[in-house]
Write an enzyme that holds these catalytic residues in place. Sequence first.
Site, PDB file in Angstrom:
ATOM      1  N   GLY A  29      -1.655   4.963  -9.262  1.00 30.13           N
ATOM      2  CA  GLY A  29      -0.464   4.271  -8.767  1.00 30.13           C
ATOM      3  C   GLY A  29      -0.739   3.328  -7.617  1.00 30.13           C
ATOM      4  O   GLY A  29      -0.424   2.149  -7.654  1.00 30.13           O
ATOM      5  N   ALA A  30      -1.363   3.859  -6.572  1.00 32.88           N
ATOM      6  CA  ALA A  30      -1.602   3.057  -5.376  1.00 32.88           C
ATOM      7  C   ALA A  30      -2.567   3.802  -4.472  1.00 32.88           C
ATOM      8  O   ALA A  30      -2.876   4.963  -4.707  1.00 32.88           O
ATOM      9  CB  ALA A  30      -0.285   2.814  -4.638  1.00 32.88           C
ATOM     10  N   MET A  31      -3.033   3.101  -3.420  1.00 34.15           N
ATOM     11  CA  MET A  31      -4.035   3.697  -2.545  1.00 34.15           C
ATOM     12  C   MET A  31      -3.787   3.298  -1.100  1.00 34.15           C
ATOM     13  O   MET A  31      -3.591   2.125  -0.783  1.00 34.15           O
ATOM     14  CB  MET A  31      -5.441   3.258  -3.002  1.00 34.15           C
ATOM     15  N   GLU A  32      -3.846   4.304  -0.233  1.00 31.88           N
ATOM     16  CA  GLU A  32      -3.414   4.147   1.162  1.00 31.88           C
ATOM     17  C   GLU A  32      -4.491   3.644   2.118  1.00 31.88           C
ATOM     18  O   GLU A  32      -4.451   3.974   3.313  1.00 31.88           O
ATOM     19  CB  GLU A  32      -2.896   5.500   1.657  1.00 31.88           C
ATOM     20  N   ASN A  33      -5.442   2.823   1.672  1.00 24.39           N
ATOM     21  CA  ASN A  33      -6.477   2.296   2.580  1.00 24.39           C
ATOM     22  C   ASN A  33      -5.856   1.834   3.890  1.00 24.39           C
ATOM     23  O   ASN A  33      -4.810   1.192   3.898  1.00 24.39           O
ATOM     24  CB  ASN A  33      -7.164   1.091   1.930  1.00 24.39           C
ATOM     25  N   HIS A  63       5.350   6.505   0.061  1.00 29.22           N
ATOM     26  CA  HIS A  63       4.254   7.479   0.025  1.00 29.22           C
ATOM     27  C   HIS A  63       2.993   6.919   0.682  1.00 29.22           C
ATOM     28  O   HIS A  63       2.400   7.550   1.565  1.00 29.22           O
ATOM     29  CB  HIS A  63       3.987   7.864  -1.437  1.00 29.22           C
ATOM     30  N   GLU A  64       2.595   5.731   0.260  1.00 35.33           N
ATOM     31  CA  GLU A  64       1.351   5.162   0.814  1.00 35.33           C
ATOM     32  C   GLU A  64       1.518   4.856   2.301  1.00 35.33           C
ATOM     33  O   GLU A  64       0.608   5.074   3.095  1.00 35.33           O
ATOM     34  CB  GLU A  64       0.917   3.906   0.050  1.00 35.33           C
ATOM     35  N   HIS A  83       1.192   7.978   4.348  1.00 33.88           N
ATOM     36  CA  HIS A  83      -0.203   8.407   4.480  1.00 33.88           C
ATOM     37  C   HIS A  83      -0.841   7.863   5.758  1.00 33.88           C
ATOM     38  O   HIS A  83      -1.839   8.398   6.233  1.00 33.88           O
ATOM     39  CB  HIS A  83      -1.038   7.902   3.304  1.00 33.88           C
TER      40      HIS A  83
HETATM   41  N1  B3K Z   1      -4.684   8.862  -2.448  1.00 34.57           N
HETATM   42  C1  B3K Z   1      -4.519   8.080  -3.645  1.00 34.57           C
HETATM   43  C2  B3K Z   1      -5.072   8.713  -4.857  1.00 34.57           C
HETATM   44  C3  B3K Z   1      -6.499   8.468  -5.062  1.00 34.57           C
HETATM   45  C4  B3K Z   1      -6.930   8.970  -6.404  1.00 34.57           C
HETATM   46  C5  B3K Z   1      -8.388   8.934  -6.561  1.00 34.57           C
HETATM   47  N2  B3K Z   1      -8.814   9.326  -7.875  1.00 34.57           N
HETATM   48  C6  B3K Z   1      -3.100   7.717  -3.885  1.00 34.57           C
HETATM   49  C7  B3K Z   1      -2.100   8.591  -3.261  1.00 34.57           C
HETATM   50  O1  B3K Z   1      -1.989   9.760  -3.536  1.00 34.57           O
HETATM   51  O2  B3K Z   1      -1.385   8.126  -2.430  1.00 34.57           O
HETATM   52 ZN    ZN Z   2      -0.966  10.271  -1.802  1.00 35.81          ZN
END
Ligand code: B3K
Ligand code: ZN
Length: 904
Positions: A273-277, A309-310, A313
Amino acid sequence: MLQLLDGQSPSTMIHRGDYTAPAFWIDTVHLTFDLDPAKTRVLNKMTLRRNPDVPAQALKLDGEELNLARVLVNGQGTSFKLEGSRLVLENLPAEGSFDLEIFTTCAPIKNTKLMGLYVSNDSFFTQCEAEGFRRITYFLDRPDVMANYTVTLRADKAKYPVLLSNGNLVDSGAMEGTGNEGRHFATWVDPHKKPSYLFALVAGQLVCREQRITSRGGKDHLLQIYVRQGDMDKTEHAMNSLMASVVWDEARFGLPLDLERFMIVATSDFNMGAMENKGLNIFNTKYVLASQATATDADFSNIESVVGHEYFHNWSGNRVTCRDWFQLSLKEGLTVFRDQEFSQDLCREASARAVKRIEDVRVLRTAQFPEDAGPMAHPVRPDSYLEISNFYTVTIYEKGAEVVRMMQTLVGRDGFAKGMTLYFERHDGQAVTCDDFAQAIADANPTSELARLLPQFKHWYSQAGTPHLKGAGQYDAQARTYTLSFEQSCAALPGQTANEPFVLPVSIGLVSALGDAQPMQAQGQEAASGTSHLFVMTQANESITFVNVDEEPVPSILRGFSAPVVLDFEYTDGQLITLLANDPDPFNRWEAAQRLSLRNAIELIVAPADITGAKAINDAYIDAMRHVLRHPTLDAAFKELVLTLPSETYIAEQLAVVDPQRIHAVRESMRTQLAVALADDWQWALETHSANGAYQPDPVSSGRRALAGMALTNLCLAARESGDATWPGQALQRFKDADNMTNRANALHALVNTGHELAAPALARFHAFFKNEELVLDKWFAMQAGACDRGGQILPAVRQLMKHADFSMRNPNRARSVIFSYCNANPAAFHRADAAGYQFWSDRVIELDATNPQVAARLARALDRWKRLAEPYRSAAREAIERVAAKTNLSNDVREVITRALAD
Ligand code: B3K
Ligand code: ZN
């Protein structure tokens, strides 16, 4: 324990108990990228020092699919070796910090796994969680190693005008010198230390929507959403969601935005879905782009929660991160809880909050409960894994969120906020464990039930499986008491040593037969204090007695779904109808309808008679449903949830032996009967819920559209029985006239799922109209692959869809829209008596595994519950799984899923 199959390459199980602190710390990282799709050059200059708490040893850096060109220690050449995929350095200074310089190259264009640095639509993106950074450079790629990053990106300016990384832009401009004509650079400094999994870069031709905001503390921040040219008009909702997230986290938990610049970038090639870099979230376009014409109400709502959500994080995950990947739920369970609360808090009406809670519980019960009973079952804090990517599960996320929710229930909403404050005060900048989190919540609430019961409460982290709570009620008219007795049990997993009772917060109400909510007074406690009582169960068997009960009540147990358990209580139909009509707790009101529907379905499934054509459901049930549908004050969204029958997957979970075709036939027969019996009511519902003014994706108007859509499908279903052409014609007209995607998709859905001949021209028209809209095409594919099967036509249709010019296995969204919609979300079409569905599945798992193991492993889970299938499905499913297992060179991802599925 997981056994690897004979003849397969050995792989290493990772165990939680084996955790040791890193032998070295990495303090600073300077990365320089010369971006080129075929050969990107990465210069990685780090300062390291030994961890004095760990015995002296060699430095072992993780790396994967890298070409190593040079290694220097303090500017000098050094000896090194490669052990498997690790780079090992033995002759390092004993004292103080030292510089390590590593020069590697990689080939982003060939990166089909979409982990590490890859190319999508001519732009560069990264995905590092969990272990993707090692595909960019050699590193201690583990979350407890946190460093300060400075990143310089260099690339052709015309092709990659936008160059982004985490933190703040400190320098940029044209590159000088021969050979650098047309090239430019950008240097980014991230002021926060971070683990490697939060690193990100993006380079490409992107445009951005900007918003400047001032936070409560008076600080200015720049919010940016980057998308491809042409998508700008679809970013307003994501930006609004981001601003609402910033405001909410500060208001609810006192957590401010700690960055000058917060960026979101959308890509259409993304594994999840997405990633919280940190400061540079990367999103699947599906969770960013929305317009009235292209996105449904569900899309708008998903965008709001994923953006939230992101963003959340940024504290729960980034400021305080995980010590190791076994602690994943520390950040994911907590952040899901936070995004669920965010979405609820944004609802203006209490009923909309309840609808959101019901939707969340529905996900838990249809996806997590089966996981917890199947071969991939694992505790919220797992004990071992082969491939960590397989553990981004509904157990870690959704059950983890329920565990956090129970803590809030036990300490109260204010107590929980205090606990969160203490958690962030104590652990800011650290990599910690689930124990640390629970301890902080308990310590901030020393007199709470949570503090008193903490060691036992933590069984929720260590024991897998869904507990069953069996209840029975006893009314004593003379003593005017009502006693509820409970027994909890939970089947232990193979290999699980402990199986202790859980702490179960059970919220209880008593409803009189006439429907009044009764004041509650538990025996031995002070006078009544409201109409709900929180009973905290800790033993295997316990009871609670309520006094001053004037008549036999109907118990409303587990209000708001106060614990993630299966409640077994032998309600009579009459009691359920009372709860459905009168329970002040909307969750249990809905639950009463689910129980009625489920009971009806199961009676029919296990009955020997042929259900087709027979009268499937009783009049009392139909009347109760009509009563809800016509109710003058209930919300449309709530009505739609009540009138939706339990899914085939959820029904299957209640049965020891599963015949997917039988379940489908019974459910369809019930649906048809409800459609016919309530035809006038559906028509009324459609007519009274179709006018909704200018489009707004808010919960109230979304609910009205959902109910109108349901009514239209039911009218088409009834028309199917009668042969009448009016409603399908109306559906086609509504499809053409719709001014938003929700109504358009609902009308199309009504035609496609009733198998009407008008479906084909409507689908063709839909495709022609939206041929340039990737996300809408995904809907077009998914609707066909997920359609109701009537005589086995779906599998050939899926094969045809795969030949369509717009289909691509390489794009995860597209692969999911066809293959997953069929294998994972269309049980009646997938579980074919001729085993062709399973054959198709095994071919696709193997095919996908060659390019994208993470996506393949998700698909591999479609047959998780094969052991409960009736014959001939069971044997055929086993053969299909064995076919995959027999393949050599499977990825760890797929091998772990398949090996577990076949284990005894
Ligand atoms: N932390 C990421 C998920 C990463 C999945 C890696 N296979 C997105 C999330 O949960 O917000
Ligand atoms: Zn997450």
